[in-house]
Write a protein that holds these residues in place. Structure first.
Motif, PDB file in Angstrom:
ATOM      1  N   GLY A 102       0.853  -1.188   0.000  1.00 19.76           N
ATOM      2  CA  GLY A 102       0.000   0.000   0.000  1.00 19.76           C
ATOM      3  C   GLY A 102       0.882   1.229   0.000  1.00 19.76           C
ATOM      4  N   GLY A 103       0.314   2.353   0.487  1.00 18.00           N
ATOM      5  CA  GLY A 103       1.137   3.536   0.630  1.00 18.00           C
ATOM      6  C   GLY A 103       0.891   4.602  -0.400  1.00 18.00           C
ATOM      7  N   GLY A 104      -0.015   5.544  -0.118  1.00 17.82           N
ATOM      8  CA  GLY A 104      -0.277   6.595  -1.081  1.00 17.82           C
ATOM      9  C   GLY A 104      -0.743   5.994  -2.393  1.00 17.82           C
ATOM     10  N   HIS A 105      -0.563   6.745  -3.500  1.00 13.46           N
ATOM     11  CA  HIS A 105      -0.983   6.219  -4.796  1.00 13.46           C
ATOM     12  C   HIS A 105       0.120   5.410  -5.450  1.00 13.46           C
ATOM     13  N   ASP A 106       1.270   5.293  -4.785  1.00 14.40           N
ATOM     14  CA  ASP A 106       2.410   4.623  -5.390  1.00 14.40           C
ATOM     15  C   ASP A 106       2.619   3.197  -4.893  1.00 14.40           C
ATOM     16  N   THR A 107       1.857   2.747  -3.920  1.00 16.42           N
ATOM     17  CA  THR A 107       1.922   1.384  -3.366  1.00 16.42           C
ATOM     18  C   THR A 107       3.364   0.909  -3.188  1.00 16.42           C
ATOM     19  N   SER A 108       4.128   1.679  -2.429  1.00 21.01           N
ATOM     20  CA  SER A 108       5.539   1.342  -2.224  1.00 21.01           C
ATOM     21  C   SER A 108       5.837   0.919  -0.786  1.00 21.01           C
ATOM     22  N   VAL A 109       4.804   0.560  -0.041  1.00 20.94           N
ATOM     23  CA  VAL A 109       4.966   0.134   1.347  1.00 20.94           C
ATOM     24  C   VAL A 109       4.556  -1.331   1.475  1.00 20.94           C
ATOM     25  N   LEU A 110       5.428  -2.147   2.055  1.00 18.43           N
ATOM     26  CA  LEU A 110       5.068  -3.522   2.382  1.00 18.43           C
ATOM     27  C   LEU A 110       4.161  -3.490   3.598  1.00 18.43           C
ATOM     28  N   ARG A 111       2.984  -4.082   3.485  1.00 15.54           N
ATOM     29  CA  ARG A 111       2.026  -4.107   4.598  1.00 15.54           C
ATOM     30  C   ARG A 111       2.063  -5.489   5.240  1.00 15.54           C
ATOM     31  N   ILE A 112       2.328  -5.513   6.537  1.00 14.10           N
ATOM     32  CA  ILE A 112       2.543  -6.756   7.272  1.00 14.10           C
ATOM     33  C   ILE A 112       1.522  -6.814   8.404  1.00 14.10           C
ATOM     34  N   ALA A 113       0.586  -7.765   8.312  1.00 12.74           N
ATOM     35  CA  ALA A 113      -0.486  -7.845   9.308  1.00 12.74           C
ATOM     36  C   ALA A 113      -0.956  -9.290   9.432  1.00 12.74           C
ATOM     37  N   PRO A 114      -0.166 -10.132  10.100  1.00  9.95           N
ATOM     38  CA  PRO A 114      -0.536 -11.545  10.245  1.00  9.95           C
ATOM     39  C   PRO A 114      -1.662 -11.731  11.267  1.00  9.95           C
ATOM     40  N   PRO A 115      -2.245 -12.909  11.333  1.00  9.85           N
ATOM     41  CA  PRO A 115      -3.221 -13.190  12.387  1.00  9.85           C
ATOM     42  C   PRO A 115      -2.632 -12.903  13.771  1.00  9.85           C
ATOM     43  N   LEU A 116      -3.497 -12.485  14.703  1.00  8.87           N
ATOM     44  CA  LEU A 116      -3.032 -12.059  16.022  1.00  8.87           C
ATOM     45  C   LEU A 116      -2.531 -13.207  16.884  1.00  8.87           C
ATOM     46  N   SER A 117      -2.691 -14.438  16.437  1.00 12.05           N
ATOM     47  CA  SER A 117      -2.160 -15.595  17.164  1.00 12.05           C
ATOM     48  C   SER A 117      -0.742 -15.947  16.728  1.00 12.05           C
ATOM     49  N   LEU A 118      -0.106 -15.087  15.952  1.00 13.23           N
ATOM     50  CA  LEU A 118       1.247 -15.335  15.451  1.00 13.23           C
ATOM     51  C   LEU A 118       2.189 -15.728  16.591  1.00 13.23           C
ATOM     52  N   THR A 119       3.026 -16.729  16.355  1.00 11.02           N
ATOM     53  CA  THR A 119       3.985 -17.171  17.369  1.00 11.02           C
ATOM     54  C   THR A 119       5.315 -16.450  17.191  1.00 11.02           C
ATOM     55  N   VAL A 120       6.145 -16.523  18.216  1.00 10.77           N
ATOM     56  CA  VAL A 120       7.477 -15.922  18.142  1.00 10.77           C
ATOM     57  C   VAL A 120       8.279 -16.566  17.010  1.00 10.77           C
ATOM     58  N   ALA A 121       8.216 -17.888  16.899  1.00 13.87           N
ATOM     59  CA  ALA A 121       8.967 -18.585  15.850  1.00 13.87           C
ATOM     60  C   ALA A 121       8.522 -18.140  14.461  1.00 13.87           C
ATOM     61  N   GLU A 122       7.208 -17.958  14.275  1.00 16.27           N
ATOM     62  CA  GLU A 122       6.695 -17.518  12.981  1.00 16.27           C
ATOM     63  C   GLU A 122       7.092 -16.076  12.690  1.00 16.27           C
ATOM     64  N   ALA A 123       7.113 -15.233  13.721  1.00 18.53           N
ATOM     65  CA  ALA A 123       7.573 -13.852  13.537  1.00 18.53           C
ATOM     66  C   ALA A 123       9.026 -13.827  13.095  1.00 18.53           C
ATOM     67  N   GLU A 124       9.851 -14.649  13.731  1.00 15.26           N
ATOM     68  CA  GLU A 124      11.268 -14.737  13.359  1.00 15.26           C
ATOM     69  C   GLU A 124      11.413 -15.234  11.923  1.00 15.26           C
ATOM     70  N   GLU A 125      10.664 -16.274  11.575  1.00 12.98           N
ATOM     71  CA  GLU A 125      10.739 -16.833  10.229  1.00 12.98           C
ATOM     72  C   GLU A 125      10.343 -15.797   9.180  1.00 12.98           C
ATOM     73  N   GLY A 126       9.220 -15.113   9.416  1.00 12.38           N
ATOM     74  CA  GLY A 126       8.740 -14.127   8.464  1.00 12.38           C
ATOM     75  C   GLY A 126       9.705 -12.974   8.287  1.00 12.38           C
ATOM     76  N   ALA A 127      10.263 -12.478   9.394  1.00  8.32           N
ATOM     77  CA  ALA A 127      11.221 -11.369   9.313  1.00  8.32           C
ATOM     78  C   ALA A 127      12.463 -11.786   8.533  1.00  8.32           C
ATOM     79  N   GLU A 128      12.917 -13.016   8.732  1.00  9.11           N
ATOM     80  CA  GLU A 128      14.097 -13.497   8.004  1.00  9.11           C
ATOM     81  C   GLU A 128      13.818 -13.555   6.501  1.00  9.11           C
TER      82      GLU A 128
END
Length: 431
Positions: free
Chosen positions: A395-421
């Motif tokens: 998303g991000g203005g009319h240029d869509t240059s922002v990565l939008r990150i919004a996983p389910p609220l039950s996300l685990t620490v391991a999954e957060a680490e995996e996704g960030a990597e």
């Protein structure tokens, strides 16, 4: 017999050109479980977008699917012309959680319809078709909500039933006030609001604002800005509509509603919601105090809003959210995720900013050494992440240059680490 024509070609043959699809080779999602989904080719993905912030708790959450199945086995549809126990029970829960005194709820089928209803209420109550909205905002795709959307990329027509004034303040790190400290930024935005009101002819009906802009790229003002706006609005009798379609239900971690970061003087006059409460079922709604909600003097019903099946899903989903403290999980795991995103983005010239709150994070990409948005880089990162098994939004203005990150609220620490990597690896592909 299976149709031999590829699904993408069949999509293009019968659906509008403006119905956007992600990826050079669009994917068909066939099933999901927890924080993961699978496509028609059997590929498994960690889902960091949740169907546009809609899969709030988890894919195929047993408590929700059980509630839907059991209700569907009794009665699927009745309309609002009959008493509806699940709708009343969910309305009671939402009224209590909203913070709005003597609250009433009207259920819709989407966030667009919820915001459309809020505009109807505000303009009728105030007898004015003038609306204040924020620059870079997005409030839906209907004729009225497009007319208050301050994001050029999502506003296909200038025709409007409303007279809209756009004010500064929703984007902290861009625009004429970006260099100011937070208190100076807020003071300047308030002065701009006062100036805009000086240009209005007669009374203004309402200000509508997202506490954190969703489609706009997860941008937000300093905490307290909308509270400062509220002091001005109250002097003029103008209503405040908080669009909580993306920020509600604890996603920001620190608060249950986005407006709570801004107002020490109580809740908004009108609150709109949708997306996460249904966990994929079509639920939206408007909450307002009785005086505002009951200002309409004609008959109205909803054929599909508040259907027994969707309300059963909402009740089960909300119960799971609260019983498992997913707001607290969003705060804890979201804080860790933001920390990791900043770490993997360090040293990547294209990353202008990592921002967000709770499990609502944005990574803004620009042409290195400039502030010019780089939508091609964002698209490339989305592709690179997908090949590594991660789904993101943009998303991000009319240029869509922002990565939008919004996983389910039950996300685990391991999954957060995996996704960030994976995001780190994808970012390095564009250097």
């Amino acid at each position: 017999m299976t149709n031999p024509i590829p699904l993408h070609s069949r999509h293009a043959a019968v659906l509008p050109d403006w119905l956007a699809l992600y990826y050079d080779r669009p994917i068909e999602l066939t099933h999901g479980e927890g924080r993961h989904v699978w496509d028609a080719d059997g590929n498994r993905y960690l889902d960091f977008f949740g169907g546009i912030l809609t899969t709030m708790t988890a894919h195929a959450l047993p408590e929700v699917t059980k509630a839907v199945s059991e209700q569907a086995g009794r009665i699927i549809h009745s309309s609002t012309l009959y008493l509806n126990r699940p709708m009343i029970e969910l309305a009671e829960r939402v009224c209590a959680l909203s913070g709005i005194p003597d609250a009433r709820v009207f259920f819709t089928t989407s966030g667009t319809e919820a915001n459309d209803t809020a505009l109807l209420l505000a303009t009728t109550y105030r007898r004015s078709n003038q609306i204040l909205a924020m620059r870079n905002s997005y409030h839906g795709r209907s004729f009225s909500t497009v007319s208050i959307t301050g994001n050029r990329g999502w506003s296909p027509t200038s025709l409007s039933p409303l007279h809209t004034y756009y004010v500064h303040g929703a984007v902290r790190t861009r625009g004429p006030f970006a260099a100011l400290p937070d208190d100076g930024f807020t003071a300047a935005a308030v002065a701009d609001l006062e100036d805009v009101l000086g240009q209005a002819r007669g009374g203004v009906a309402a200000l509508i604002a997202e506490p954190i802009q969703g489609v706009g790229g997860f941008t937000s003002p300093p905490d307290g800005l909308y509270g400062a706006f509220r002091e001005v609005l109250d002097r003029h009798g103008i209503l405040w509509i908080s669009d909580e379609v993306q920020t509600g239900w604890g996603r920001t971690g620190e608060h249950f509603w986005g407006w709570q970061a801004h107002s020490q003087n109580g809740p908004p006059d009108i609150l709109t919601f949708a997306k996460g409460i249904g966990n994929g079922m079509s639920i939206g709604g408007v909450v307002a105090r009785a005086e505002v909600m009951n200002c309409l003097d004609s008959n109205s019903i909803s054929t599909f809003g508040g259907s027994p099946v969707t309300m059963a899903a909402g009740l089960a989903n909300l119960a799971y959210l609260q019983e498992h403290d997913l707001q607290g999980n969003a705060r804890r795991v979201g804080g860790l995720l933001l920390e990791r995103l900043r770490a993997v983005s360090a040293g990547v010239p294209a990353v202008r900013e990592v921002r967000g709150r709770g499990l609502m994070a944005g990574v803004e990409l620009t042409e290195p050494g400039t502030d010019r948005a780089d939508p091609r880089a964002a698209a490339a990162v989305l592709e690179a992440a997908r090949t590594r098994g991660l789904l993101l939004g943009k998303g991000g203005g009319h240029d869509t240059s922002v990565l939008r990150i919004a996983p389910p609220l039950s996300l685990t620490v391991a999954e957060a680490e995996e996704g960030a990597e994976i995001i780190g690896q994808a970012l390095r592909t564009i250097q």
